[in-house]
Scaffold this motif. Structure first.
Motif, PDB file in Angstrom:
ATOM      1  N   LEU A 146       0.818  -1.206   0.000  1.00  0.00           N
ATOM      2  CA  LEU A 146       0.000   0.000   0.000  1.00  0.00           C
ATOM      3  C   LEU A 146       0.854   1.260   0.000  1.00  0.00           C
ATOM      4  O   LEU A 146       0.350   2.366   0.134  1.00  0.00           O
ATOM      5  N   GLY A 147       2.170   1.110  -0.132  1.00  0.00           N
ATOM      6  CA  GLY A 147       3.066   2.256  -0.148  1.00  0.00           C
ATOM      7  C   GLY A 147       3.607   2.562   1.231  1.00  0.00           C
ATOM      8  O   GLY A 147       3.274   1.919   2.213  1.00  0.00           O
ATOM      9  N   SER A 148       4.478   3.547   1.289  1.00  0.00           N
ATOM     10  CA  SER A 148       5.095   3.957   2.538  1.00  0.00           C
ATOM     11  C   SER A 148       4.583   5.336   2.918  1.00  0.00           C
ATOM     12  O   SER A 148       4.505   6.224   2.084  1.00  0.00           O
ATOM     13  N   THR A 149       4.243   5.522   4.174  1.00  0.00           N
ATOM     14  CA  THR A 149       3.764   6.831   4.609  1.00  0.00           C
ATOM     15  C   THR A 149       4.732   7.483   5.581  1.00  0.00           C
ATOM     16  O   THR A 149       4.389   8.463   6.223  1.00  0.00           O
ATOM     17  N   SER A 150       5.942   6.965   5.695  1.00  0.00           N
ATOM     18  CA  SER A 150       6.918   7.581   6.582  1.00  0.00           C
ATOM     19  C   SER A 150       7.968   8.296   5.742  1.00  0.00           C
ATOM     20  O   SER A 150       8.158   8.007   4.568  1.00  0.00           O
ATOM     21  N   GLY A 151       8.652   9.239   6.367  1.00  0.00           N
ATOM     22  CA  GLY A 151       9.699   9.973   5.676  1.00  0.00           C
ATOM     23  C   GLY A 151       9.191  11.281   5.102  1.00  0.00           C
ATOM     24  O   GLY A 151       7.997  11.581   5.154  1.00  0.00           O
ATOM     25  N   PRO A 152      10.107  12.067   4.553  1.00  0.00           N
ATOM     26  CA  PRO A 152       9.709  13.374   4.017  1.00  0.00           C
ATOM     27  C   PRO A 152       8.821  13.231   2.785  1.00  0.00           C
ATOM     28  O   PRO A 152       8.906  12.246   2.048  1.00  0.00           O
ATOM     29  N   ARG A 153       7.959  14.190   2.587  1.00  0.00           N
ATOM     30  CA  ARG A 153       7.067  14.179   1.430  1.00  0.00           C
ATOM     31  C   ARG A 153       7.844  14.554   0.170  1.00  0.00           C
ATOM     32  O   ARG A 153       8.776  15.352   0.219  1.00  0.00           O
ATOM     33  N   PRO A 154       7.467  13.985  -0.963  1.00  0.00           N
ATOM     34  CA  PRO A 154       8.160  14.287  -2.215  1.00  0.00           C
ATOM     35  C   PRO A 154       7.875  15.706  -2.700  1.00  0.00           C
ATOM     36  O   PRO A 154       6.958  16.370  -2.219  1.00  0.00           O
ATOM     37  N   LYS A 155       8.661  16.153  -3.670  1.00  0.00           N
ATOM     38  CA  LYS A 155       8.476  17.461  -4.289  1.00  0.00           C
ATOM     39  C   LYS A 155       7.621  17.297  -5.539  1.00  0.00           C
ATOM     40  O   LYS A 155       7.536  16.216  -6.113  1.00  0.00           O
TER      41      LYS A 155
END
Length: 147
Positions: A36-45
């Motif tokens: 289902l993807g990853s929801t941790s870490g910085p958000r993309p640009k």
């Protein structure tokens, strides 16, 4: 129009009469470990392709054109005006927040438009990502001429 060159990791694009697409990344996800993807870490640009805007009767003769990097860890996102809504900043925030969903991003963008209650027409989102682990081969094969 968007032409993806996976070998060069580039997208050549043109937009006329509709807002342009976005390149969103980096998006780090491992489908085997996180389906289902990853929801941790910085958000993309987000990188806007074309600068947006729409004008009736626009054609590719007057199109805005360009070429942009499309790294393997980025997504190309094309969304209809109805999916984008009237608030471009809100849409870009939505792209950054939801991009880690990976292959589910198109579905999430359309569902968000439905929840906003915006136009029920033309709700379309297309998300393209490169799969360096599964290279495409030419579909058409040349057939030899009989001797």
């Amino acid at each position: 129009i968007a032409l993806v060159d996976g070998d060069r990791q580039r997208v050549t694009w043109a937009t006329a009469g509709h807002p342009g697409a976005f390149v969103v990344g980096p998006v780090a996800y491992d489908l085997a470990k996180f389906p289902l993807g990853s929801t941790s870490g910085p958000r993309p640009k987000t990188i806007a392709l074309g600068g947006g805007g729409s004008s009736l009767g626009a054609s590719l003769v007057t199109a805005t054109r360009g070429e942009t990097a499309l790294p393997h860890d980025s997504l190309l996102v094309i969304a209809s005006t109805a999916v984008r809504g009237d608030d471009e900043a809100r849409f870009e925030t939505s792209l950054r927040d939801q991009a880690p969903a990976g292959p589910r991003l198109a579905q999430l963008l359309v569902e968000a438009a439905v929840k906003r209650g915006d136009s029920a027409e033309d709700l379309l989102a297309v998300v393209v990502r490169q799969r360096p682990d599964r290279r495409s081969e030419p579909v058409l094969m040349a057939t030899p001429e009989p001797a």
